[in-house]
Design a protein around this motif. Structure first.
Motif, PDB file in Angstrom:
ATOM      1  N   GLN A 138     -34.305 -31.133 115.440  1.00 56.99           N
ATOM      2  CA  GLN A 138     -33.679 -30.025 116.170  1.00 56.99           C
ATOM      3  C   GLN A 138     -32.807 -30.523 117.321  1.00 56.99           C
ATOM      4  N   LEU A 139     -32.852 -31.815 117.568  1.00 55.57           N
ATOM      5  CA  LEU A 139     -31.972 -32.460 118.546  1.00 55.57           C
ATOM      6  C   LEU A 139     -31.376 -33.669 117.861  1.00 55.57           C
ATOM      7  N   GLY A 370     -44.352 -24.784 119.136  1.00 50.46           N
ATOM      8  CA  GLY A 370     -43.276 -23.888 118.747  1.00 50.46           C
ATOM      9  C   GLY A 370     -42.133 -24.619 118.082  1.00 50.46           C
ATOM     10  N   ILE A 371     -41.788 -25.793 118.606  1.00 55.57           N
ATOM     11  CA  ILE A 371     -40.720 -26.589 118.009  1.00 55.57           C
ATOM     12  C   ILE A 371     -41.094 -27.008 116.596  1.00 55.57           C
ATOM     13  N   LEU A 372     -42.323 -27.452 116.411  1.00 53.81           N
ATOM     14  CA  LEU A 372     -42.761 -27.967 115.115  1.00 53.81           C
ATOM     15  C   LEU A 372     -43.026 -26.867 114.099  1.00 53.81           C
ATOM     16  N   SER A 373     -43.112 -25.618 114.547  1.00 50.81           N
ATOM     17  CA  SER A 373     -43.491 -24.526 113.651  1.00 50.81           C
ATOM     18  C   SER A 373     -42.514 -24.323 112.509  1.00 50.81           C
ATOM     19  N   GLY A 374     -41.258 -24.736 112.693  1.00 55.81           N
ATOM     20  CA  GLY A 374     -40.287 -24.598 111.630  1.00 55.81           C
ATOM     21  C   GLY A 374     -40.418 -25.663 110.561  1.00 55.81           C
ATOM     22  N   THR A 375     -41.237 -26.670 110.828  1.00 56.91           N
ATOM     23  CA  THR A 375     -41.380 -27.796 109.908  1.00 56.91           C
ATOM     24  C   THR A 375     -42.755 -27.855 109.257  1.00 56.91           C
ATOM     25  N   LEU A 376     -43.790 -27.445 109.991  1.00 57.67           N
ATOM     26  CA  LEU A 376     -45.149 -27.532 109.478  1.00 57.67           C
ATOM     27  C   LEU A 376     -45.994 -26.424 110.086  1.00 57.67           C
ATOM     28  N   PRO A 377     -47.149 -26.099 109.481  1.00 55.49           N
ATOM     29  CA  PRO A 377     -48.005 -25.044 110.035  1.00 55.49           C
ATOM     30  C   PRO A 377     -48.541 -25.430 111.410  1.00 55.49           C
ATOM     31  N   THR A 378     -48.347 -24.569 112.386  1.00 55.39           N
ATOM     32  CA  THR A 378     -48.821 -24.827 113.741  1.00 55.39           C
ATOM     33  C   THR A 378     -49.593 -23.624 114.267  1.00 55.39           C
TER      34      THR A 378
END
Length: 419
Positions: A138-139, A370-378
């Motif tokens: 994301q960056l 929150g950042i990782l939520s788009g990539t894996l279950p958080t």
């Protein structure tokens, strides 16, 4: 080590004697001391220690390459003069939860990892969650290389001065693909749990939020000799905009804050030529957030025009609403003794339902989860904050509530990694 002894060991690192708050900024001496503490905790437990390409620290129990790993942790850096709990509570609790699971003599069926994400607060380079953003892609590398601190030091330069290879930074999809679930424990940054009488809660969602920079450009001049009628003072437009932000947020049921300001030439006897202010705004939904920010910018432009001031507005960062993985959230609720069919959304109040033991609540604060939520279950767990104060030396959580959080986290990890 007990939770108390770990907490006492970490507590002095980066603490300001003047304010009592913490100044654990990314890639500084205090940050290095925190990282050394994390590494020592990992090694003392016989865990496999890793430093990833973006400077995030990992401590593994089991094979890191096996896949479907359960990961927990948070961050150790701070905002300027921040509190002791924001971030570190999640890291200390992760080690304490592992100790608790070992005391229970459970059998792990999945790899378990504890993590310290780097530069979550963004205090030095102005962008939050740098370590997790880089890992999740994301960056971009180019964007990361353009990040600079107040002294003009770039992120790569800071990393290299701290002894890390900045040439390796970038997306880390292979590592994230090996993670089946990430659970972050965090002190609540609000009073919902205190008001509901609960020690621990489950997160439902993170409000959409962002940071906008307002540059008001006027004309420097002598404060003592320039007539009021002849001035082009950007401070006036800025001050009026601060009030407008409060008004727009109040009307919309959102929040908006100008918490950082830079003034040039910054002299007591000089009318400023430039006033640069940073707006942080958050709301329960995207439409409301857009309404607030649009209203603030509209007011700012009207004030600037009235005083002959030039205005530029730049959106420096933005995070859309994050709905945590519903299946994982419901699994946490099941493990902790609550069956939930209703998502209470991203409101600030706890979504406590009769006969259900653990409230589900939203938050206006951003997190690595929150950042990782788009990539894996958080998912996230919150620990009660009796005052609701955060990002301040007054931030506090009672030790028995912290221990309750450790127990809840241990229960969750046992349910996810020991089946």
């Amino acid at each position: 080590m007990t939770f108390h002894s770990m907490w006492a060991e970490l507590l002095p690192i980066g603490r300001s004697s003047a304010s009592g708050g913490y100044r654990r900024f990314a890639w500084t001496g205090a940050d290095a001391d925190c990282r050394a503490w994390f590494k020592a905790q990992a090694e003392s437990r016989g865990l496999t220690y890793e430093l990833d390409r973006n400077g995030n620290q990992w401590a593994w129990l089991g094979d890191p390459t096996a896949g479907d790993a359960v990961v927990t942790g948070s961050h150790l850096d701070s905002v300027p003069d921040g509190g002791a709990f924001d971030g570190p509570l999640g890291v200390v609790s992760s080690f304490a939860a592992l100790d608790e699971l070992r005391a229970r003599q459970v059998t792990f069926t999945k790899p378990l990892a504890l993590v310290n994400f780097g530069d979550e607060e963004g205090a030095r380079f102005g962008l939050a969650c740098v370590g997790s953003r880089l890992a999740a892609g994301q960056l971009t590398v180019e964007q990361a290389h353009r990040l600079t601190d107040a002294d003009g030091i770039t992120l790569p330069q800071a990393m290299e001065r701290a002894g890390y290879d900045a040439g390796a930074i970038g997306p880390d999809p292979e590592r994230l693909a090996r993670i089946g679930a990430f659970v972050e424990l965090h002190v609540e940054q609000g009073r919902a749990l205190d008001l509901s009488g609960d020690r621990v809660g489950i997160a439902s969602a993170i409000w959409p939020h962002g940071r906008w920079r307002f540059d008001f450009r006027g004309e420097a001049n002598h404060a003592g000799t320039t007539r009021l009628a002849d001035r082009r003072d950007p401070m006036l437009s800025y001050a009026e905009t601060v009030l407008a932000a409060r008004r727009e947020a109040r009307l919309a049921g959102a929040v908006a804050t100008f918490g950082k300001i830079s003034v040039e030439p910054n002299g007591v006897n000089a009318i400023p030529s430039l006033v640069r202010g940073w707006l942080d705004s958050r709301a329960a939904d995207q439409q409301t957030l857009d309404t607030v920010v649009t209203g603030v910018e509209k007011a700012a432009r009207e004030y600037a025009d009235a005083h002959g001031i030039e205005l530029d507005v730049v959106r420096e960062s933005f995070t859309p609403v994050v709905e945590f993985d519903h299946a994982l959230r419901d699994e946490l609720a099941r493990i902790l003794g609550r069956d939930t069919d209703t998502d209470t959304g991203a409101g600030t109040g706890a979504g406590k339902v009769a006969d259900l033991k653990v409230p589900v609540l939203g938050t206006g604060a951003g997190h690595d989860a929150g950042i990782l939520s788009g990539t894996l279950p958080t998912a996230m767990l919150f620990v009660r904050n009796p005052t609701g104060v955060s990002h301040s030396p007054a931030e506090y959580a009672a030790e028995d509530d912290c221990v309750a959080g450790v127990t809840a986290l241990a229960d969750v990890l046992e349910g996810l990694a020991c089946r």
